[in-house]
Motif scaffolding. Structure first.
Motif, short mmCIF file in Angstrom:
data_model
loop_
_atom_site.label_atom_id
_atom_site.label_comp_id
_atom_site.label_asym_id
_atom_site.label_seq_id
_atom_site.Cartn_x
_atom_site.Cartn_y
_atom_site.Cartn_z
N ALA A 69 59.59 257.76 -22.74
CA ALA A 69 58.21 257.30 -22.60
C ALA A 69 57.41 258.11 -23.62
O ALA A 69 57.50 259.33 -23.65
CB ALA A 69 57.69 257.53 -21.19
N GLU A 70 56.69 257.44 -24.47
CA GLU A 70 56.02 258.12 -25.57
C GLU A 70 54.51 257.91 -25.53
O GLU A 70 54.03 256.91 -25.03
CB GLU A 70 56.54 257.59 -26.91
CG GLU A 70 58.03 257.76 -27.08
CD GLU A 70 58.50 257.23 -28.42
OE1 GLU A 70 58.04 257.74 -29.46
OE2 GLU A 70 59.32 256.31 -28.41
N THR A 71 53.81 258.86 -26.10
CA THR A 71 52.38 258.70 -26.27
C THR A 71 52.05 258.74 -27.76
O THR A 71 51.96 257.71 -28.40
CB THR A 71 51.59 259.77 -25.48
OG1 THR A 71 52.02 261.07 -25.87
CG2 THR A 71 51.78 259.60 -24.00
N ALA A 72 51.95 259.91 -28.33
CA ALA A 72 51.51 260.03 -29.72
C ALA A 72 52.52 259.53 -30.74
O ALA A 72 52.16 259.21 -31.86
CB ALA A 72 51.16 261.49 -30.02
N ALA A 73 53.79 259.46 -30.38
CA ALA A 73 54.81 259.08 -31.35
C ALA A 73 54.87 257.58 -31.61
O ALA A 73 55.45 257.14 -32.60
CB ALA A 73 56.18 259.57 -30.89
N GLY A 74 54.27 256.77 -30.75
CA GLY A 74 54.18 255.34 -30.98
C GLY A 74 55.50 254.62 -31.17
O GLY A 74 55.57 253.65 -31.90
N GLY A 75 56.55 255.08 -30.54
CA GLY A 75 57.84 254.41 -30.63
C GLY A 75 58.81 255.06 -31.61
O GLY A 75 59.97 254.66 -31.70
N LEU A 76 58.37 256.07 -32.33
CA LEU A 76 59.21 256.70 -33.35
C LEU A 76 60.44 257.36 -32.75
O LEU A 76 61.54 257.28 -33.31
CB LEU A 76 58.40 257.72 -34.15
CG LEU A 76 59.12 258.43 -35.29
CD1 LEU A 76 59.58 257.42 -36.34
CD2 LEU A 76 58.20 259.45 -35.93
#
Length: 94
Positions: free
Chosen positions: A31-38
């Motif tokens: 589950a990501e926030t700042a990485a945007g799927g990276l």
């Protein structure tokens, strides 16, 4: 020809994480926030990722999505200053 993704600065750590997961027969969900799927994309670039990658639940890139899907409250985002180490560890907000 090698793939241009992940970028060289992420490739080594991605390979290390993927190899450890495979060796230990462990799995991961992201589950990501700042990485945007990276993070998910980097792990999925590794051959055999289906053996350890179970899914990416949510990419919560905006504060609004964190309120809608991750249990953040309006008061949690007042004075929000970005993804600090404490937030990433879950010590400040949900």
């Amino acid at each position: 020809m090698s793939s241009p993704f992940p970028p060289p600065e992420l490739r080594e750590i991605t390979q290390e994480v993927a190899s450890l997961l495979q060796e230990r027969k462990e799995t991961i969900s992201v589950a990501e926030t700042a990485a945007g799927g990276l993070i998910s994309a980097a792990l999925l670039s590794f051959p055999g990722a289906s053996a350890f990658y179970r899914g990416g639940g949510l990419t919560l890139y905006t504060l609004e999505s964190r309120v809608a899907f991750a249990g953040w409250k309006k008061e949690d985002i007042e004075g929000y200053a970005g993804p600090t180490t404490d937030i990433v560890k879950g010590q400040v907000y949900p």
